[in-house]
Design an enzyme around this catalytic site. Structure first.
Site, PDB file in Angstrom:
ATOM      1  N   VAL A  52      -4.123 -26.269 -40.095  1.00 15.84           N
ATOM      2  CA  VAL A  52      -4.059 -27.514 -39.327  1.00 15.84           C
ATOM      3  C   VAL A  52      -5.415 -27.809 -38.682  1.00 15.84           C
ATOM      4  O   VAL A  52      -5.859 -28.959 -38.627  1.00 15.84           O
ATOM      5  CB  VAL A  52      -2.948 -27.448 -38.248  1.00 15.84           C
ATOM      6  N   CYS A  53      -6.074 -26.766 -38.200  1.00 15.81           N
ATOM      7  CA  CYS A  53      -7.319 -26.924 -37.417  1.00 15.81           C
ATOM      8  C   CYS A  53      -8.389 -27.777 -38.106  1.00 15.81           C
ATOM      9  O   CYS A  53      -8.934 -28.686 -37.475  1.00 15.81           O
ATOM     10  CB  CYS A  53      -7.879 -25.566 -37.037  1.00 15.81           C
ATOM     11  N   PRO A  54      -8.725 -27.530 -39.376  1.00 23.07           N
ATOM     12  CA  PRO A  54      -9.804 -28.340 -39.956  1.00 23.07           C
ATOM     13  C   PRO A  54      -9.451 -29.816 -40.066  1.00 23.07           C
ATOM     14  O   PRO A  54     -10.346 -30.664 -40.003  1.00 23.07           O
ATOM     15  CB  PRO A  54     -10.054 -27.706 -41.324  1.00 23.07           C
ATOM     16  N   ILE A  57     -10.445 -31.133 -36.625  1.00 26.76           N
ATOM     17  CA  ILE A  57     -11.882 -31.042 -36.393  1.00 26.76           C
ATOM     18  C   ILE A  57     -12.615 -32.116 -37.194  1.00 26.76           C
ATOM     19  O   ILE A  57     -13.478 -32.821 -36.666  1.00 26.76           O
ATOM     20  CB  ILE A  57     -12.395 -29.635 -36.745  1.00 26.76           C
TER      21      ILE A  57
END
Length: 180
Positions: A52-54, A57
């Site tokens: 999920v993080c990228p 970002i």
């Protein structure tokens, strides 16, 4: 957890710079006095090399110019080291083009000061702070580890906060303000 009206804590963290210079292996220091006088969007993600993080970002990075047009800077941070951030940028196609710095809070000092560490997991929750040009928190939102944010909504909220007007539900820049 710190909230609206609180002073954002002092910090001094090592970061991978945004832009092409972030791929050269040279790190920078970013502190609460970096970009003094500007609004700051500071968002945290749990861990590098996750799923999920990228997506978040990259989405924040794509809006970097829009935030800059509003005299705001965007800082992304996690508990990973600057070396992990660099390695992720070098090996993730979308992060190679990232225009915002990735701050390392490896000692968890800023995360603990903000109160955003996930109980049990020891990583950052998906917390987002809008900090005004005087270092005061004006907006906080926190998501569970599994749910990504909408950076467009953070941009909308920044527009509302900077207007110093009453903004109704779903207000966006250019819409009428509420009149009392």
């Amino acid at each position: 957890m710190l909230t609206v009206g609180d002073k954002f804590p002092s910090f001094d963290l090592t970061a991978v710079p945004g832009g092409p210079e972030g791929l050269n292996g040279k790190f920078v220091q970013i502190s609460d006095t970096t970009d003094a006088g500007k609004w700051k969007i500071v968002f945290f993600w749990p861990k590098d090399f996750t799923f999920v993080c990228p997506t978040e970002i990259v989405a924040f990075g794509k809006l970097a110019k829009d935030f800059a047009d509003r005299d705001a800077v965007v800082y992304g941070a996690s508990i990973d080291s600057e070396f992990v951030h660099l390695n992720w940028r070098l090996h993730h196609e979308d992060l190679k083009k990232l225009e915002i710095p990735m701050l390392s809070d490896i000692k968890r000092e800023l995360s603990e000061g903000l109160g955003i560490l996930a109980k049990g997991a020891g990583v950052d929750l998906r917390a987002t702070f809008i900090v005004d040009n005087e270092g005061i928190i004006r907006h906080v939102s926190v998501n569970d580890l599994s749910v990504g944010r909408n950076p467009q909504e953070i941009l909308r909220i920044l527009d509302g906060l900077q207007s110093d007007e009453l903004c109704p539900c779903n207000w966006k820049q250019g819409d009428d303000f509420l009149k009392v």
